[in-house]
Scaffold this motif. Structure first.
Motif, PDB file in Angstrom:
ATOM      1  N   LEU A   1      28.328  40.615  61.762  1.00 20.28           N
ATOM      2  CA  LEU A   1      28.837  40.450  60.074  1.00 20.28           C
ATOM      3  C   LEU A   1      29.049  42.470  60.579  1.00 20.28           C
ATOM      4  O   LEU A   1      28.706  43.004  60.821  1.00 20.28           O
ATOM      5  N   GLU A   2      29.511  42.732  58.986  1.00 18.41           N
ATOM      6  CA  GLU A   2      29.421  44.459  58.618  1.00 18.41           C
ATOM      7  C   GLU A   2      28.216  44.987  58.532  1.00 18.41           C
ATOM      8  O   GLU A   2      27.675  44.166  57.649  1.00 18.41           O
ATOM      9  N   MET A   3      28.367  46.001  58.929  1.00 16.68           N
ATOM     10  CA  MET A   3      27.261  46.881  58.697  1.00 16.68           C
ATOM     11  C   MET A   3      27.324  47.375  56.752  1.00 16.68           C
ATOM     12  O   MET A   3      27.994  47.380  56.150  1.00 16.68           O
ATOM     13  N   PRO A   4      25.993  47.001  56.424  1.00 16.37           N
ATOM     14  CA  PRO A   4      25.767  47.323  55.170  1.00 16.37           C
ATOM     15  C   PRO A   4      26.089  48.304  54.572  1.00 16.37           C
ATOM     16  O   PRO A   4      25.875  49.203  55.075  1.00 16.37           O
ATOM     17  N   THR A   5      26.350  48.569  53.521  1.00 23.90           N
ATOM     18  CA  THR A   5      26.711  49.936  53.334  1.00 23.90           C
ATOM     19  C   THR A   5      25.544  50.290  51.751  1.00 23.90           C
ATOM     20  O   THR A   5      25.323  51.702  51.811  1.00 23.90           O
ATOM     21  N   GLU A   6      25.453  49.162  51.321  1.00 27.48           N
ATOM     22  CA  GLU A   6      23.522  48.949  50.161  1.00 27.48           C
ATOM     23  C   GLU A   6      22.659  48.126  50.680  1.00 27.48           C
ATOM     24  O   GLU A   6      23.450  47.167  51.647  1.00 27.48           O
ATOM     25  N   PRO A   7      21.778  48.309  50.674  1.00 32.19           N
ATOM     26  CA  PRO A   7      20.696  47.481  50.509  1.00 32.19           C
ATOM     27  C   PRO A   7      21.036  45.953  50.253  1.00 32.19           C
ATOM     28  O   PRO A   7      21.196  45.942  48.756  1.00 32.19           O
ATOM     29  N   CYS A   8      21.076  44.623  50.623  1.00 28.70           N
ATOM     30  CA  CYS A   8      21.315  43.627  50.417  1.00 28.70           C
ATOM     31  C   CYS A   8      20.013  43.327  49.411  1.00 28.70           C
ATOM     32  O   CYS A   8      19.207  42.109  50.479  1.00 28.70           O
ATOM     33  N   LEU A   9      19.380  42.705  48.698  1.00 34.12           N
ATOM     34  CA  LEU A   9      18.126  42.670  47.801  1.00 34.12           C
ATOM     35  C   LEU A   9      17.896  41.349  47.362  1.00 34.12           C
ATOM     36  O   LEU A   9      19.290  40.487  46.858  1.00 34.12           O
ATOM     37  N   PHE A  10      16.973  40.393  48.073  1.00 31.28           N
ATOM     38  CA  PHE A  10      16.802  38.995  47.377  1.00 31.28           C
ATOM     39  C   PHE A  10      15.281  39.011  47.311  1.00 31.28           C
ATOM     40  O   PHE A  10      13.949  39.831  47.688  1.00 31.28           O
TER      41      PHE A  10
END
Ligand code: MG
Length: 251
Positions: free
Chosen positions: A72-81
């Motif tokens: 997967l591509e590196m996130p540019t912003e944190p992915c929250l759940f």
């Protein structure tokens, strides 16, 4: 300091852990740790999750090596759940394997414990809002995660949020190992230096969205090497400078 939460005379209480003794403390530990003068042996009590949070926030994909593993591509912003508070258990409690899934995975994670209310905090000020750290296992029904658009069901089953065994208030999180062992065999052996967003960036970012309250917890993502568990297995999450969170899987 090491802070535990445990059952004392039928009630959940916080305590200060000194080797094998727990000093019972008054009220909550987040402002100041006020000991009662009463001590109990660690071996004599049932430990609970070391916090009773208003919410459990988690970050998806925060280790470079884990993103590569999943291609997967590196996130540019944190992915929250979010994980529901009803999924929380302590060290020693059983993770119950739900009938609805055929693949239950472990994810070893460093967990942040919030000290005081945080709203729109800058990264450079975030340390003041962190009470300490503990170990967490972001248990995930991987087949359901792939099937559902939202992750709520996959990560929200009762017992899918083991946290503990205690909170360590003094910890440099810049380069410490985060490990998991399945039945004693090392499966994940990552370092927090692989994190895309560090603990201070995460507190800052989340506080722009929602007010964090004392005792709220943040799962900071898992390193390379996640895998599946079966009933009868024992899973351990060990974090350098904190300790080991150990849970059995039951049908
Ligand atoms: Mg996770």
């Amino acid at each position: 300091m090491k802070i535990v939460r445990f059952v004392y005379r039928g009630e959940p209480r916080y305590g200060l852990l000194n080797s094998d003794q727990i000093e019972v403390i008054h009220n909550l530990p987040f402002d100041e740790v006020d000991v009662t003068g009463v001590s109990v042996a660690l071996s004599k009590v049932e430990l609970l999750s070391p916090v009773d949070p208003s919410k459990i926030i988690a970050i998806g994909l925060n280790y470079r090596d884990h993103a590569k593993e999943l291609d997967l591509e590196m996130p540019t912003e944190p992915c929250l759940f979010l994980k529901p508070t009803s999924s929380l258990i302590g060290s020693g409690n059983a993770i119950v394997y739900p009938e609805a899934t055929g693949q239950v995975d472990f994810e070893a994670e460093l967990v942040i414990v919030i000290r005081k209310a945080a709203r729109c905090i800058k990264s450079e000020d975030a340390a003041d809002y962190i009470f300490g750290y503990t170990c967490g296992n972001d248990v995930t029904a991987r087949d359901i995660q792939k099937k559902d658009e939202q992750w709520t069901r996959a990560k929200g089953f009762d017992t899918f949020c083991p946290v503990g065994p205690h909170i360590e208030t003094e910890l440099d999180t810049s380069n410490i190992y985060v490990r998991s062992r399945l039945n004693g065999e090392i499966r994940q052996d990552g370092s927090t230096k692989e994190m895309v967003f560090d603990v201070f960036d995460l507190v800052s970012y989340i506080s722009e969205v929602m007010t964090l309250y004392p005792g709220d917890i943040i799962f900071t993502g898992t390193p390379f090497g996640v895998g599946s568990m079966s009933p009868g297995d024992t899973i351990e999450v060990e974090i350098e400078g904190v300790g080991s969170l150990i849970n059995k899987i039951e049908q």
